[in-house]
Enzyme design. Structure first.
Site, PDB file in Angstrom:
ATOM      1  N   TRP A  88       0.405  -1.008  -0.141  1.00  0.00           N
ATOM      2  CA  TRP A  88       0.132   0.122   0.350  1.00  0.00           C
ATOM      3  C   TRP A  88       1.181   0.861  -0.017  1.00  0.00           C
ATOM      4  CZ3 TRP A  88      -5.380   0.825   0.772  1.00  0.00           C
ATOM      5  CH2 TRP A  88      -6.276  -0.204   0.816  1.00  0.00           C
ATOM      6  N   ASP A 126     -11.982   8.410   1.815  1.00  0.00           N
ATOM      7  CA  ASP A 126     -12.772   7.942   2.656  1.00  0.00           C
ATOM      8  C   ASP A 126     -13.414   9.190   3.398  1.00  0.00           C
ATOM      9  OD1 ASP A 126     -13.769   6.091   4.194  1.00  0.00           O
ATOM     10  OD2 ASP A 126     -12.038   6.271   6.117  1.00  0.00           O
ATOM     11  N   ASP A 164     -12.220   2.495  -2.704  1.00  0.00           N
ATOM     12  CA  ASP A 164     -13.641   3.460  -2.367  1.00  0.00           C
ATOM     13  C   ASP A 164     -13.605   4.956  -3.889  1.00  0.00           C
ATOM     14  OD1 ASP A 164     -13.954   2.226  -0.767  1.00  0.00           O
ATOM     15  OD2 ASP A 164     -13.619   3.020   1.199  1.00  0.00           O
ATOM     16  N   HIS A 211     -18.739  -2.772  -3.460  1.00  0.00           N
ATOM     17  CA  HIS A 211     -18.614  -4.961  -2.909  1.00  0.00           C
ATOM     18  C   HIS A 211     -19.759  -4.665  -3.446  1.00  0.00           C
ATOM     19  CE1 HIS A 211     -20.474  -4.110   1.004  1.00  0.00           C
ATOM     20  NE2 HIS A 211     -19.437  -2.749   1.180  1.00  0.00           N
ATOM     21  N   TRP A 214     -22.591  -3.287  -2.130  1.00  0.00           N
ATOM     22  CA  TRP A 214     -23.593  -1.858  -2.161  1.00  0.00           C
ATOM     23  C   TRP A 214     -23.970  -1.309  -3.258  1.00  0.00           C
ATOM     24  CZ3 TRP A 214     -17.821   0.872  -0.979  1.00  0.00           C
ATOM     25  CH2 TRP A 214     -17.578   2.135  -0.814  1.00  0.00           C
ATOM     26  N   ASN A 241     -12.734  -6.085   2.431  1.00  0.00           N
ATOM     27  CA  ASN A 241     -13.559  -6.399   3.345  1.00  0.00           C
ATOM     28  C   ASN A 241     -14.346  -8.059   3.225  1.00  0.00           C
ATOM     29  OD1 ASN A 241     -17.626  -6.202   2.878  1.00  0.00           O
ATOM     30  ND2 ASN A 241     -16.907  -3.864   2.851  1.00  0.00           N
ATOM     31  N   TRP A 324     -18.597  -4.180   8.113  1.00  0.00           N
ATOM     32  CA  TRP A 324     -17.723  -3.468   7.921  1.00  0.00           C
ATOM     33  C   TRP A 324     -16.152  -3.856   8.525  1.00  0.00           C
ATOM     34  CZ3 TRP A 324     -14.294   0.612   8.332  1.00  0.00           C
ATOM     35  CH2 TRP A 324     -15.032   1.791   8.772  1.00  0.00           C
ATOM     36  N   LYS A 352      -6.538  -6.081   0.702  1.00  0.00           N
ATOM     37  CA  LYS A 352      -6.463  -5.252   2.366  1.00  0.00           C
ATOM     38  C   LYS A 352      -5.106  -6.449   3.476  1.00  0.00           C
ATOM     39  CE  LYS A 352      -7.075  -4.392   6.723  1.00  0.00           C
ATOM     40  NZ  LYS A 352      -6.999  -2.606   7.233  1.00  0.00           N
ATOM     41  N   GLU A 356      -4.130  -6.579   9.903  1.00  0.00           N
ATOM     42  CA  GLU A 356      -4.583  -4.381   9.981  1.00  0.00           C
ATOM     43  C   GLU A 356      -5.768  -3.737  10.695  1.00  0.00           C
ATOM     44  OE1 GLU A 356      -2.080  -3.057   6.732  1.00  0.00           O
ATOM     45  OE2 GLU A 356      -0.107  -3.995   7.848  1.00  0.00           O
ATOM     46  N   ASP A 358      -9.165  -2.120  10.772  1.00  0.00           N
ATOM     47  CA  ASP A 358     -10.204  -1.290   9.875  1.00  0.00           C
ATOM     48  C   ASP A 358     -10.254  -0.013  10.690  1.00  0.00           C
ATOM     49  OD1 ASP A 358     -10.747  -3.284   8.014  1.00  0.00           O
ATOM     50  OD2 ASP A 358     -12.741  -4.543   9.146  1.00  0.00           O
TER      51      ASP A 358
END
Length: 400
Positions: A88, A126, A164, A211, A214, A241, A324, A352, A356, A358
């Protein structure tokens, strides 16, 4: 690196044996080794995926478990850490990200593997929530993308572009003005990234779909088109997710098919979506989409934490369950591979990084504890030992 060497050198024989027999713990990038026969049978090309250095928290947790003589759990944490997953980038300066991207592609080349980059720096990311941040302006973002491109150069790379970014536009979270200025800028930023990265000789770029729980296919396809998907390799779904692999691959298939239908003059409003009865949707696709899969947009899915599917909160318990956000008792999903057996499905990936957090999950309460866990959850991206151990213990398929 010193911690990793010390830990691996100190592993008891029983733990080392467990590691060596786990599918995800062979030589770097060898998570696909067990897929070779299946991939060949399915006629699917198999690519070795890059294993980056893991979050240091994984090694610290494994050391602690070893001290407690919990050898199987320690082996599981290490197996998870040594499975191919995304690198990332999002908070580095252009100079830093160029240097780091160049280092990763060189190291991946030595592994004879393809790295997966998750780029996460778009302005207003986000909606300024748990993972808020990103570049300050469009110009700053473009300079950052240029630096990523210079770092990758002519090396192999897969890029999941801005999770996102299209599923959560500024207009979706009340942060835009009446003219839609920030949303227009978002589309311009995503397009710039596509036009900068996809033309690199050996880079594949995938755009955000959120996803399947959504946005409907009919809603996300116009956003993808506005974001420049016609010039990208395809799309990704379920990043960070928990939806099942079956649901994700079906959602990806529907999106790819709808994009092909629109490309031949159809209207995305007519496409079947993920909530249609599957037989009806398949019949529609059989009638309306006959494009060669090689010419369609492909997709990748995130299977890092979907081994047990999504979490359903107890009825009426929370005003905002945040399903989530660090849901309890989830498990690792299918190991990363490009041998999917589906010509549209380029890869199952661990986008993801499992283990780690969320973020701080309050589920509509005053906190500070996560009421589902009775602890204060670590900040987004920090190592979460409790969740990491759950993912290992409930992995489907099992790690060992």
């Amino acid at each position: 690196m010193r911690l990793r060497a010390t830990l691996l050198g100190a592993l008891p024989l029983a733990c080392a044996a467990a590691l060596l027999t786990a599918p995800a713990t062979a030589a770097p990038g060898a998570a696909q080794a067990g897929d070779a026969q299946a991939g060949a049978a399915a006629g699917t090309h198999r690519t070795r995926l890059y294993v980056p250095d893991a979050n240091p928290g994984a090694y610290r947790q494994a050391v602690d478990l070893l001290r407690q003589k919990k050898l199987r759990d320690a082996a599981g944490i290490l197996a998870m850490a040594r499975t191919p997953h995304a690198v990332w980038f999002g908070d580095q300066s252009p100079a830093e990200v160029e240097r780091e991207a160049a280092r990763v592609v060189r190291e991946a080349a030595r592994q004879r593997a393809v790295p997966l980059f998750a780029l996460y720096n778009v302005p207003g990311r986000d909606c300024a929530n748990y993972s808020g941040g990103g570049a300050s302006t469009t110009a700053e973002y473009q300079a950052w993308i240029d630096a990523v491109a210079r770092g990758i150069g002519g090396h192999d790379a897969m890029v999941v572009l801005e999770p996102d970014s299209l599923a959560l536009l500024p207009s979706d979270c009340g942060q835009d003005d009446g003219e839609g200025t920030k949303t227009k800028a978002r589309y311009a930023e995503v397009n710039y990234a596509v036009d900068t990265l996809e033309p690199l000789a050996r880079t594949k770029v995938y755009l955000d779909t959120g996803h399947q729980g959504w946005h409907s296919v009919n809603d996300i396809v116009p956003r993808l088109l506005e974001g420049g998907v016609e010039r990208a390799t395809g799309v990704f779904t379920n990043a960070s997710n928990y939806h099942t692999e079956d649901a994700n691959s079906w959602y990806g298939t529907l999106i790819s098919s709808c994009l092909a239908y629109v490309d031949t003059g159809g209207d995305s409003a007519d496409c079947p979506n993920q909530w249609w009865p599957r037989n009806d949707a398949q019949a529609w696709l059989d009638t309306h989409v006959d494009t060669d899969p090689a010419l369609m947009k492909h997709f990748v899915t995130d299977s890092s934490r979907n081994g047990r599917g999504t979490w359903t909160a107890p009825a009426g318990k929370y005003t905002d369950a945040q399903e989530w956000c660090n849901p309890p008792d989830r498990g690792l999903g299918a190991r990363p591979t490009t041998a999917t057996g589906d010509p549209l499905h380029d890869a199952r990936l661990w986008i993801k990084i499992p283990g780690e957090s969320d973020g701080l999950c309050l589920r509509g309460t005053d906190g500070p504890e996560d009421p589902e866990r009775g602890t204060v959850d670590p900040a987004a991206g920090a190592w979460f030992p409790q969740q990491a151990l759950e993912l290992v213990r409930f992995a489907q398929p099992p790690l060992f």
